[in-house]
Motif scaffolding. Structure first.
Motif, PDB file in Angstrom:
ATOM      1  N   VAL A   1       0.843  -1.205   0.000  1.00 61.17           N
ATOM      2  CA  VAL A   1       0.000   0.000   0.000  1.00 61.17           C
ATOM      3  C   VAL A   1       0.876   1.251   0.000  1.00 61.17           C
ATOM      4  O   VAL A   1       0.614   2.214  -0.726  1.00 61.17           O
ATOM      5  CB  VAL A   1      -0.958   0.004   1.212  1.00 61.17           C
TER       6      VAL A   1
ATOM      7  N   ARG B   1       1.003   4.152  -3.000  1.00 65.68           N
ATOM      8  CA  ARG B   1       0.852   5.591  -2.745  1.00 65.68           C
ATOM      9  C   ARG B   1       2.015   6.371  -3.350  1.00 65.68           C
ATOM     10  O   ARG B   1       1.836   7.472  -3.881  1.00 65.68           O
ATOM     11  CB  ARG B   1       0.763   5.840  -1.239  1.00 65.68           C
TER      12      ARG B   1
ATOM     13  N   GLN C   1      -5.007  -0.409  -4.461  1.00 64.72           N
ATOM     14  CA  GLN C   1      -4.780   0.031  -3.084  1.00 64.72           C
ATOM     15  C   GLN C   1      -6.003  -0.225  -2.210  1.00 64.72           C
ATOM     16  O   GLN C   1      -5.889  -0.734  -1.085  1.00 64.72           O
ATOM     17  CB  GLN C   1      -4.439   1.522  -3.048  1.00 64.72           C
TER      18      GLN C   1
END
Length: 238
Positions: free
Chosen positions: A56, A60, A88
């Motif tokens: 994750v 990002r 995600q």
């Protein structure tokens, strides 16, 4: 795992952002595949959670490399961002499922604690008189000042929260935040979808659309095919 690290190191060394983001996403898919394999091993289920969590963070970072938020950015940028956001979101849903039973236990603990708390009765406040009694001497300025200061600095009634309950509440919030963030990111992707090129709609038709209940294996298959198509489109336009 070795392949995932190899891809990430390759992306680290690249300077061209579009190609770099493609390689990073490919690495993220490989990391998740390692996590899925860990899920199958009864000795390493917690390692799978950690793998998903770290992925994750990587996604990002990938999103920061692209200019999808720029109104003037091409539809292909939106397509890539949507693909990453769905990835995600579903990773965070998978992480939440790992912690769901714990969240339910914490919820019951907190509910039981606050139900058992009894509200303390309010202290009785005597009614003040506007003038001093004739039987009582006038209070001196010094004593009045002292009394006023004491009243002003008296602490308000507070309810102390036991340390154990504080820890339970903190953990409960961190778990439910996964669920809320997953839904928020998913909604962002859905709002952006009409601005894409339509290639992800074709992907939905070819493979089947993702939902918030999709398995991680389905997510990897969908994202890998989407990445392949976006790469092809990128090569054709350059």
């Amino acid at each position: 795992m070795k392949e995932a690290k190899k891809l990430k190191h390759k992306a680290d060394a690249m300077s061209e952002k579009v190609g770099k983001s493609f390689i990073y996403l490919e690495a993220a898919l490989s990391f998740v595949e390692s996590g899925i394999a860990m899920e199958m091993d009864p000795q390493t289920p917690k390692s799978a959670y950690t793998m998903f969590s770290e992925t994750v963070v990587l996604i990002r970072f990938i999103l920061k490399l692209r200019s999808y938020s720029d109104p003037a950015s091409p539809a292909s940028e939106k397509d890539f961002a949507i693909l990453c956001m769905r990835f995600q979101s579903l990773l965070q849903m998978a992480m939440f499922r790992y912690k769901r039973e714990a969240a339910l236990r914490y919820s019951r603990t907190l509910t039981d604690h606050f139900k058992s708390c009894k509200t303390s009765p309010s202290p009785r406040v005597s009614k003040a008189t506007s003038t001093p009694s004739q039987m009582s001497p006038m209070a001196s300025p010094a004593s009045s000042s002292s009394s006023s200061h004491s009243s002003a600095t008296a602490p308000a009634n507070t309810v102390a929260l036991p340390q154990a309950i504080h820890q339970v509440a903190s953990t409960y919030v961190s778990i439910t935040a996964l669920f809320l963030s997953a839904h928020s990111v998913w909604e962002q992707a859905e709002e952006m979808a009409p601005k894409g090129s339509g290639v992800l709609g074709e992907l939905d038709s070819a493979i089947g659309p993702l939902t918030l209940l999709s398995t991680m294996s389905a997510v990897v298959r969908y994202t890998r095919q989407g990445l392949h198509w976006l790469r092809q489109d990128s090569q054709q336009t350059h």
